[in-house]
Design a protein around this motif. Structure first.
Motif, PDB file in Angstrom:
ATOM      1  N   GLN A 205       0.829  -1.205   0.000  1.00  0.00           N
ATOM      2  CA  GLN A 205       0.000   0.000   0.000  1.00  0.00           C
ATOM      3  C   GLN A 205       0.867   1.260   0.000  1.00  0.00           C
TER       4      GLN A 205
ATOM      5  N   ASP B  17       7.243   2.427  -2.680  1.00  0.00           N
ATOM      6  CA  ASP B  17       8.681   2.417  -2.403  1.00  0.00           C
ATOM      7  C   ASP B  17       9.017   3.151  -1.109  1.00  0.00           C
TER       8      ASP B  17
ATOM      9  N   VAL C  36      11.387   5.013   1.339  1.00  0.00           N
ATOM     10  CA  VAL C  36      12.615   5.786   1.133  1.00  0.00           C
ATOM     11  C   VAL C  36      13.260   6.222   2.448  1.00  0.00           C
ATOM     12  N   PHE C  37      12.544   6.075   3.563  1.00  0.00           N
ATOM     13  CA  PHE C  37      13.095   6.499   4.863  1.00  0.00           C
ATOM     14  C   PHE C  37      12.286   5.849   5.980  1.00  0.00           C
TER      15      PHE C  37
ATOM     16  N   GLU D  74      12.061   6.095  10.267  1.00  0.00           N
ATOM     17  CA  GLU D  74      12.511   6.705  11.520  1.00  0.00           C
ATOM     18  C   GLU D  74      12.175   5.738  12.644  1.00  0.00           C
TER      19      GLU D  74
ATOM     20  N   VAL E 163       8.194   5.810  12.095  1.00  0.00           N
ATOM     21  CA  VAL E 163       7.565   6.448  10.933  1.00  0.00           C
ATOM     22  C   VAL E 163       8.178   5.818   9.691  1.00  0.00           C
TER      23      VAL E 163
ATOM     24  N   GLU F 297       8.360   6.237   5.517  1.00  0.00           N
ATOM     25  CA  GLU F 297       8.063   7.216   4.474  1.00  0.00           C
ATOM     26  C   GLU F 297       8.255   6.615   3.084  1.00  0.00           C
ATOM     27  N   SER F 298       7.243   6.812   2.262  1.00  0.00           N
ATOM     28  CA  SER F 298       7.362   6.461   0.845  1.00  0.00           C
ATOM     29  C   SER F 298       7.656   7.755   0.092  1.00  0.00           C
ATOM     30  N   VAL F 299       7.793   7.672  -1.246  1.00  0.00           N
ATOM     31  CA  VAL F 299       8.006   8.897  -2.017  1.00  0.00           C
ATOM     32  C   VAL F 299       6.876   9.873  -1.718  1.00  0.00           C
ATOM     33  N   LYS F 300       5.680   9.334  -1.614  1.00  0.00           N
ATOM     34  CA  LYS F 300       4.474  10.164  -1.531  1.00  0.00           C
ATOM     35  C   LYS F 300       4.166  10.712  -0.137  1.00  0.00           C
ATOM     36  N   ALA F 301       4.360   9.901   0.923  1.00  0.00           N
ATOM     37  CA  ALA F 301       3.826  10.316   2.224  1.00  0.00           C
ATOM     38  C   ALA F 301       4.546   9.640   3.376  1.00  0.00           C
ATOM     39  N   ALA F 302       4.356  10.218   4.568  1.00  0.00           N
ATOM     40  CA  ALA F 302       4.874   9.626   5.803  1.00  0.00           C
ATOM     41  C   ALA F 302       3.717   8.941   6.534  1.00  0.00           C
TER      42      ALA F 302
ATOM     43  N   ALA G  55      18.517   2.185   7.861  1.00  0.00           N
ATOM     44  CA  ALA G  55      19.012   3.546   7.651  1.00  0.00           C
ATOM     45  C   ALA G  55      19.583   3.697   6.247  1.00  0.00           C
ATOM     46  N   ASP G  56      20.380   2.720   5.809  1.00  0.00           N
ATOM     47  CA  ASP G  56      20.983   2.787   4.476  1.00  0.00           C
ATOM     48  C   ASP G  56      20.147   2.100   3.411  1.00  0.00           C
TER      49      ASP G  56
END
Lengths: 368, 122
Positions: B28, B31, B33-34, B36, B52, B54-59, B78-79
């Protein structure tokens, strides 16, 4: 969420669904946010090959009459009387306080201006133009679709499907046959890449989209990647980065105000714009590069190194081509110089960032 | 493996719960990307915002599916946040929590019940 039954659809709705798009409500329309490739892949594909975007939700209109350019100039600071035949120019609909009601592209078509405005504002923009423009006709082109072909391979595709079209320069328009279909295309876009925005009769839209998608370079791209592409290109989204509370000077869009327009005025908010050009505005839109990996999204507060709030991010996220977070927002002018170290406050945590020049990626426009 | 209604999974070994987000959840999100992650040593209560993603679109928030002390977080995220997409219920784990109340786990869904829960969301 809006009731899907109340959403409007574009002429490409069935095609999006057949391509497996994830549909979301956007500006009152049922729109594809991504296809099975995913936002990251769609973004990178557009930068390396070519992407096809359905932007039929945007408003297309004609301002008809010999005074069209002169009349439009009463609402925007752009120089349209000095715009050459077949050329397109970006401008801003301003209110009396120089607040930005919308941004638009308008093209000199000889006996009329062809205008494209944002989906969310199109009804308000048309009402505004109808109320304020004298002696011209305003025709809303409801029966036309709009799609954008963007990316370095766009010219390869156009060379094949519309021979002779690739000598068009950035920000020019031409009536073209693309795959045998009558179109009106400008060499422009919203990604920082070379490409075309193509207006086509609604009844021909799906055939045109299928012809473009049949080319091996072209993949369908959703609104998610459209947003990350325009952010990396440093381009504003009305409602996020510019709105009635921001002026063209604060938004760093002074370049859209023609020399003659500065001198002669005659557009809403002229006195405020001139004062801010002379004395400077108190805040400025800048690029913001987070220096760690955490994306800083819209409405994230921005602080100086002492932790005092100096502004806010208006658009931010992960830039797939940059390979890390990118953002833009407003900061107090004393912090607006590129290279200035600042901080973002992401979920209560101060994180290092720098004010940077935009765009985040080199534009690839075909200036001829 | 047990699942929360908010799409976290829990695998318990020796009083320690390994926690991540489900395959369904990463699909859902798209991708990742981060990520936390919480500080090691933090006490979380069931339902607290613990991480948290995060995808490209939203956290999106990740909630603690069980209460206890965070004993370890997945430093590899992290990486390589994409591990969440590639192996959500394995290498893409988020954190380990020392269970304060083992009974909380019994209140979570098993795989069959969770599958039904996700099907109800379409």
């Amino acid at each position: 969420m809006a009731d899907p039954g109340s959403l409007k659809t574009t002429p490409l709705n069935a095609l999006h669904r057949s391509l497996g798009a994830k549909m979301v409500p956007f500006a009152g329309y049922d729109m594809p946010v991504q296809y099975p490739m995913g936002i990251l892949g769609e973004h990178l594909h557009t930068r390396s090959q070519a992407g096809l975007f359905d932007v039929s939700h945007m408003g297309q209109a004609r301002i008809v009459g010999s005074d069209a350019a002169k009349q439009l100039e009463t609402l925007v600071p752009g120089d349209y009387q000095g715009l050459g035949l077949g050329r397109t120019r970006y401008s801003l609909l301003l209110d009396d306080k120089a607040g930005i009601l919308d941004d638009l592209m308008a093209t000199n078509r000889g006996d009329h201006l062809f205008v494209v405005v944002n989906a969310s504002n199109k009804e308000a923009d048309l009402a505004h133009m109808r109320a304020r423009l004298k002696g011209v006709g305003i025709e809303y082109l409801e029966d036309r679709a709009l799609m954008a072909l963007q990316g370095p391979a766009a010219k390869t595709v156009m060379a094949k499907l519309s021979p002779g079209s690739t000598d068009m320069v950035f920000l020019s328009i031409r009536d073209l046959k693309i795959a045998g279909i009558d179109c009106l295309a400008t060499r422009s876009g919203y990604t920082g890449e070379d490409g075309w925005e193509i207006s086509v009769a609604a009844r021909d839209a799906e055939a045109l989209a299928r012809a473009l998608l049949a080319e091996p370079e072209v993949k369908p791209i959703g609104l998610g990647a459209r947003d990350s592409l325009r952010l990396e290109a440093g381009l504003c989204l009305h409602g996020n980065d510019i709105d009635p509370t921001t002026t063209p000077i604060e938004a760093d869009l002074a370049w859209t105000i023609g020399k003659r327009r500065r001198e002669e005025g005659g557009f809403p908010g002229h006195a405020i714009v001139m004062r801010q050009l002379k004395d400077g505005a108190t805040r400025k839109r800048v690029g913001i590069k987070p220096e760690d990996k955490a994306p800083a999204r819209g409405h994230t507060p921005v602080a100086d190194l002492a932790g005092a709030t100096i502004g806010e991010i208006t658009s931010g996220g992960f830039g797939p081509s940059v390979g890390g977070p990118v953002a833009m927002g407003y900061v107090a002018v004393q912090h607006a110089q590129p290279g200035t170290s600042i901080q973002t406050i992401v979920r209560g945590t101060l994180r290092p960032a720098k004010v940077v020049k935009m765009p985040f990626v080199q534009p690839n426009y075909h200036r001829g | 493996m047990r699942f929360s209604k908010d799409h976290e999974w829990v695998r318990v070994e020796g009083g320690i719960a390994t926690v991540g987000i489900s395959v369904y959840a990463q699909e859902q999100l798209g991708d990742v990307v981060f990520v936390e992650l919480p500080a090691v040593g933090r006490q979380v209560k069931q339902g607290d915002e613990a991480a948290v993603v995060e995808s490209v679109k939203a956290a999106s928030e990740v909630y603690a599916p069980v209460s206890g002390e965070v004993t370890e977080v997945n430093a590899a995220l992290a990486d390589t946040p994409a591990l969440v997409n590639e192996d959500a219920e394995g290498k893409g784990w988020f954190m380990k929590i020392r269970l304060a109340d083992a009974k909380e786990v019994d209140g979570l869904m098993d795989a069959a019940a969770y599958k039904k829960h996700t099907e109800g969301q379409h």
